[in-house]
Every structure is written in C-alpha cells, then in structure tokens.
Scaffold this motif. Structure first.
Motif, PDB file in Angstrom:
ATOM      1  N   ALA A 169      32.025  39.642 -58.416  1.00  0.00           N
ATOM      2  CA  ALA A 169      32.319  40.646 -57.390  1.00  0.00           C
ATOM      3  C   ALA A 169      32.157  42.092 -57.878  1.00  0.00           C
ATOM      4  O   ALA A 169      31.580  42.921 -57.159  1.00  0.00           O
ATOM      5  CB  ALA A 169      33.717  40.412 -56.843  1.00  0.00           C
ATOM      6  N   GLN A 190      36.714  43.900 -49.021  1.00  0.00           N
ATOM      7  CA  GLN A 190      36.986  42.514 -49.386  1.00  0.00           C
ATOM      8  C   GLN A 190      36.437  42.192 -50.773  1.00  0.00           C
ATOM      9  O   GLN A 190      37.108  41.539 -51.572  1.00  0.00           O
ATOM     10  CB  GLN A 190      36.372  41.564 -48.349  1.00  0.00           C
ATOM     11  CG  GLN A 190      37.070  41.584 -47.009  1.00  0.00           C
ATOM     12  CD  GLN A 190      36.474  40.574 -46.064  1.00  0.00           C
ATOM     13  OE1 GLN A 190      36.682  39.360 -46.189  1.00  0.00           O
ATOM     14  NE2 GLN A 190      35.694  41.064 -45.109  1.00  0.00           N
ATOM     15  N   VAL A 194      38.715  41.538 -55.095  1.00  0.00           N
ATOM     16  CA  VAL A 194      38.622  40.424 -56.041  1.00  0.00           C
ATOM     17  C   VAL A 194      38.955  40.908 -57.446  1.00  0.00           C
ATOM     18  O   VAL A 194      38.497  41.972 -57.878  1.00  0.00           O
ATOM     19  CB  VAL A 194      37.207  39.799 -56.011  1.00  0.00           C
ATOM     20  CG1 VAL A 194      37.078  38.701 -57.059  1.00  0.00           C
ATOM     21  CG2 VAL A 194      36.910  39.249 -54.609  1.00  0.00           C
ATOM     22  N   GLU A 195      39.754  40.117 -58.170  1.00  0.00           N
ATOM     23  CA  GLU A 195      40.150  40.487 -59.535  1.00  0.00           C
ATOM     24  C   GLU A 195      39.852  39.350 -60.502  1.00  0.00           C
ATOM     25  O   GLU A 195      39.918  38.167 -60.124  1.00  0.00           O
ATOM     26  CB  GLU A 195      41.645  40.825 -59.577  1.00  0.00           C
ATOM     27  CG  GLU A 195      42.027  42.030 -58.738  1.00  0.00           C
ATOM     28  CD  GLU A 195      43.519  42.307 -58.756  1.00  0.00           C
ATOM     29  OE1 GLU A 195      44.256  41.561 -59.456  1.00  0.00           O
ATOM     30  OE2 GLU A 195      43.964  43.257 -58.073  1.00  0.00           O
ATOM     31  N   TYR A 196      39.553  39.717 -61.751  1.00  0.00           N
ATOM     32  CA  TYR A 196      39.179  38.755 -62.788  1.00  0.00           C
ATOM     33  C   TYR A 196      40.055  38.890 -64.022  1.00  0.00           C
ATOM     34  O   TYR A 196      40.574  39.965 -64.318  1.00  0.00           O
ATOM     35  CB  TYR A 196      37.733  38.977 -63.227  1.00  0.00           C
ATOM     36  CG  TYR A 196      36.681  38.525 -62.253  1.00  0.00           C
ATOM     37  CD1 TYR A 196      36.059  37.292 -62.376  1.00  0.00           C
ATOM     38  CD2 TYR A 196      36.301  39.357 -61.210  1.00  0.00           C
ATOM     39  CE1 TYR A 196      35.081  36.895 -61.486  1.00  0.00           C
ATOM     40  CE2 TYR A 196      35.323  38.966 -60.303  1.00  0.00           C
ATOM     41  CZ  TYR A 196      34.720  37.728 -60.451  1.00  0.00           C
ATOM     42  OH  TYR A 196      33.758  37.335 -59.563  1.00  0.00           O
ATOM     43  N   CYS A 294      38.326  34.058 -62.225  1.00  0.00           N
ATOM     44  CA  CYS A 294      38.745  34.841 -61.069  1.00  0.00           C
ATOM     45  C   CYS A 294      40.223  34.562 -60.793  1.00  0.00           C
ATOM     46  O   CYS A 294      40.607  33.438 -60.493  1.00  0.00           O
ATOM     47  CB  CYS A 294      37.898  34.484 -59.850  1.00  0.00           C
ATOM     48  SG  CYS A 294      38.232  35.550 -58.443  1.00  0.00           S
ATOM     49  N   LYS A 296      42.085  36.538 -58.566  1.00  0.00           N
ATOM     50  CA  LYS A 296      42.394  36.887 -57.177  1.00  0.00           C
ATOM     51  C   LYS A 296      41.120  36.749 -56.345  1.00  0.00           C
ATOM     52  O   LYS A 296      40.387  37.705 -56.141  1.00  0.00           O
ATOM     53  CB  LYS A 296      42.942  38.319 -57.093  1.00  0.00           C
ATOM     54  CG  LYS A 296      43.429  38.703 -55.693  1.00  0.00           C
ATOM     55  CD  LYS A 296      43.909  40.144 -55.666  1.00  0.00           C
ATOM     56  CE  LYS A 296      44.283  40.553 -54.235  1.00  0.00           C
ATOM     57  NZ  LYS A 296      44.651  41.988 -54.155  1.00  0.00           N
ATOM     58  N   PRO A 297      40.833  35.522 -55.860  1.00  0.00           N
ATOM     59  CA  PRO A 297      39.599  35.279 -55.122  1.00  0.00           C
ATOM     60  C   PRO A 297      39.752  35.562 -53.622  1.00  0.00           C
ATOM     61  O   PRO A 297      40.851  35.807 -53.118  1.00  0.00           O
ATOM     62  CB  PRO A 297      39.359  33.787 -55.355  1.00  0.00           C
ATOM     63  CG  PRO A 297      40.754  33.219 -55.438  1.00  0.00           C
ATOM     64  CD  PRO A 297      41.587  34.280 -56.108  1.00  0.00           C
ATOM     65  N   LEU A 298      38.635  35.509 -52.921  1.00  0.00           N
ATOM     66  CA  LEU A 298      38.658  35.513 -51.465  1.00  0.00           C
ATOM     67  C   LEU A 298      39.017  34.122 -50.963  1.00  0.00           C
ATOM     68  O   LEU A 298      38.991  33.145 -51.714  1.00  0.00           O
ATOM     69  CB  LEU A 298      37.291  35.929 -50.916  1.00  0.00           C
ATOM     70  CG  LEU A 298      36.780  37.324 -51.286  1.00  0.00           C
ATOM     71  CD1 LEU A 298      35.438  37.601 -50.607  1.00  0.00           C
ATOM     72  CD2 LEU A 298      37.790  38.404 -50.925  1.00  0.00           C
ATOM     73  N   TRP A 317      34.186  33.358 -56.929  1.00  0.00           N
ATOM     74  CA  TRP A 317      35.248  34.237 -56.439  1.00  0.00           C
ATOM     75  C   TRP A 317      35.495  34.039 -54.948  1.00  0.00           C
ATOM     76  O   TRP A 317      36.231  34.808 -54.326  1.00  0.00           O
ATOM     77  CB  TRP A 317      34.936  35.695 -56.754  1.00  0.00           C
ATOM     78  CG  TRP A 317      33.557  36.171 -56.436  1.00  0.00           C
ATOM     79  CD1 TRP A 317      32.422  35.959 -57.171  1.00  0.00           C
ATOM     80  CD2 TRP A 317      33.158  36.992 -55.331  1.00  0.00           C
ATOM     81  NE1 TRP A 317      31.342  36.581 -56.586  1.00  0.00           N
ATOM     82  CE2 TRP A 317      31.767  37.219 -55.458  1.00  0.00           C
ATOM     83  CE3 TRP A 317      33.828  37.559 -54.251  1.00  0.00           C
ATOM     84  CZ2 TRP A 317      31.039  37.981 -54.544  1.00  0.00           C
ATOM     85  CZ3 TRP A 317      33.109  38.318 -53.338  1.00  0.00           C
ATOM     86  CH2 TRP A 317      31.735  38.518 -53.487  1.00  0.00           C
ATOM     87  N   CYS A 318      34.900  32.991 -54.393  1.00  0.00           N
ATOM     88  CA  CYS A 318      35.112  32.649 -52.978  1.00  0.00           C
ATOM     89  C   CYS A 318      35.935  31.368 -52.871  1.00  0.00           C
ATOM     90  O   CYS A 318      35.580  30.442 -52.126  1.00  0.00           O
ATOM     91  CB  CYS A 318      33.778  32.503 -52.267  1.00  0.00           C
ATOM     92  SG  CYS A 318      32.846  34.049 -52.143  1.00  0.00           S
TER      93      CYS A 318
END
Length: 339
Positions: A169, A190, A194-196, A294, A296-298, A317-318
C-alpha cells in the motif's frame, strides 16, 4: 513508440501473478511490470555459494481455498513438499512443541512458487513505475524507471486501458496521491490507512557438523526475535547447516533505517545464539523487509474504481490472511474486469 496493453499490472508478487494468469486466460493482453529482477515478492530465496536460503515467506499452509489449491497443484509437480506439522515454541524459557497444519516448502527455494505462477506471462523486470497519467485517449500512461543498467531490452513507457496495483500500500500510495483529485472520494485515504510491520532477516551458515535437533522455533514473548528456522532442513542433501532468524516487529522498527545492517544482523543473531547455543557462523547476510506483515489491512478483497479510468489495488493488504489474501485478492482483481 509506446506499447499498448489491455491491462498493466504493477508488481509480480502473488497477487499480481494470479491476476495476470486469470486475465491472460480470459483473453486480455497483459503486461507485468516488476521493479526487481525476480518474481514472487516476499516469497524470496537468496543463493549463497549456490545454496538456496529462504529469507522471506517461510512456508505455505492451507489457510483457505486458494492456498489449498496452490499446494495441491505444486505438490503434484514436486515443486512443494511437506516440511513438518509442528513448530517448537520458546516459552517460559523452554521449547514446547506446537501442532500446526501441514507446512509445505520448496526444496529449490520458496521463489520456485513465484516462478511456477509466472510461467507464460509477459514480465518486464527491473522496471519501476514512476508515474500514472490518464490520457485523452482513455488509457493510462505509465512512465517507467530502469532499475538496473543492463535492463534496456524493453521500452521505458507503457500505455494500458486499465491498471492493477499489486504492490504494498505505501508504494501504491506514491502513484495514487498525485491522482487524488481525479479518483473517487476516500479512495486514496483507504490506501493510506493500511499499516505494516517491518522485519529484519539474518541468514547464517555453519559447519555441517552443527545441526540443531529442531526445524523451526517461534518466540512469541521475545522483543528481539520472532522466528528461527533450520533452513537447510528444507533442502535435499544440504551442503551446510543454514539458519534463518527473523526479527520481531519492535526490533525491526528500531533499526529499519540503519545504513549498515551488518551490526544489526549480528545483534539479532547473537540474541538467537544466547537462547539456542548456535555457535559462530562461517558467513552471515542481512535483509530488511520494510513491508513484511500487514498489521492493519483493508476489509475488501480489492479496491476498485473506473474513475478516471479502470484502476484496481490488490495484495495481501486486502484481508487478514497474508498468502491466502494475496492469492484471493489477485483473483478478485482479475474478476473485476470480467464481471
């Protein structure tokens, strides 16, 4: 002269490869653009003195329909084989066996999985996409940067009717932010949400006489180490004892931007040595993964828009399940163009 394709896919990790295969089978002309010189993304293998060492994805397990199908396909062709069904856990200052699902590895290196998924695809390596621009001809114009001086066999620009961003992302964000005003409201936000977690990986080779009695250990309570594996246990007739140590997210965050990673790798390996009496290695290499996991994914299988032109974001990340998510997201991205 600009080359025109139906769909340009940025990133040759699992999501990009799966999307490309499905779209090619559906009759689309597809080009994959990959900034590195290999496929598979974090399913990566490095060769040290011709010894394969997996320094990214550790193994495959059937966490869902997509990984189950992939494992069945690749075990049938001997690309994958069963590694084990339990991992030792270092907890309360002792090793405790923990039962898992069957874990599968590639004897020739985990990048073999990406190579299998890439068969028959048109891939331009060493090409980083610098900019996405919608044209008056209702196509995306992709400006490319050559990332290796010998990669001159392909053009430095591409035109496509649609684009799939199958990259982490934050990397996708660099291409999307200049288009914020043209994209639907909240699209860029959106991706920005996203966070990794990062990871630092150490690979080390030892005398063959030094072979631990375990294959892999997780460290759920440790602030420095997350994982240690006997990587040479994945190989047929290994030439050397090879260990792979992966850091905790906290350790990686503290040292991710360090210019010289060698001392950082030594710290990580020393921490593992303190617990496991590994001895002194004959060689050591270090790799940093800025977007390893990931956190904090979508919650959608892929992010899509047709404004200003067809554009899809896909990857691990989805969703919540790493490899399974990447494969499912790639399929969802391809399906978007077929519905």
């Amino acid at each position: 002269m600009t080359t025109v394709f139906d769909i340009a896919i940025i990133g040759a990790g699992f999501a990009g490869l799966i999307a490309a295969q499905d779209l090619k089978q559906a009759g689309y002309s597809v080009i994959l653009l990959e900034k590195s010189r290999g496929v598979g993304g974090r399913c990566a293998t490095r060769r040290v003195s011709d010894i394969p060492v997996d320094h990214g994805v550790r193994y495959l397990e059937a966490t869902g329909k997509q990984t189950q199908n992939l494992i069945q396909q690749l075990t049938a062709t001997n690309v994958l084989q069963l590694w084990m069904d339990k991992i030792d856990v270092f907890k309360d200052n002792q090793l405790q066996p923990q039962q898992t699902q069957p874990l599968y590895i590639a004897p020739n290196g985990m990048n073999s999985v990406g190579k299998e998924l890439a068969v028959g695809l048109d891939i331009w390596f060493n090409r980083r996409v610098e900019r996405l621009t919608p044209t008056l001809n209702k196509t995306w114009y992709l400006s490319l940067e050559v990332t290796h001086p010998t990669a001159t066999e392909n053009p430095e620009e591409v035109e496509a009717k649609a684009v799939i961003l199958a990259i982490p992302a934050p990397q996708a964000l660099l291409l999307l932010e200049p288009l914020t005003a043209e994209l639907p409201a909240n699209f860029v936000e959106q991706v920005r949400s996203v966070e990794y977690n990062a990871c630092i990986t150490v690979m080390a080779g030892y005398e063959f006489t030094h072979t631990p009695p375990w294959k892999a250990i997780t460290f759920p309570e440790n602030e420095t180490i997350a994982w240690v594996s006997l990587d040479s246990s994945k190989r047929d007739n290994p030439k050397q004892t090879v260990l792979v140590v992966q850091s905790s997210a906290k350790f990686a965050e503290d040292y991710l931007d360090t210019t010289d990673l060698q001392p950082v790798g030594e710290m990580l390996l020393n921490a593992a040595t303190d617990y496991l009496s590994l001895g002194k290695p004959e060689w050591m290499q270090v790799h940093r993964w800025k977007y390893a996991f990931c956190r904090k994914p979508l919650t959608v299988p892929c992010l899509t828009t047709i404004t200003p032109l067809p554009l899809v974001c896909a990857g691990d990340w989805c969703g919540e399940s790493q490899i399974e998510t990447a494969l499912a997201s790639g399929k969802a991205a391809a399906q978007f163009f077929q519905d």
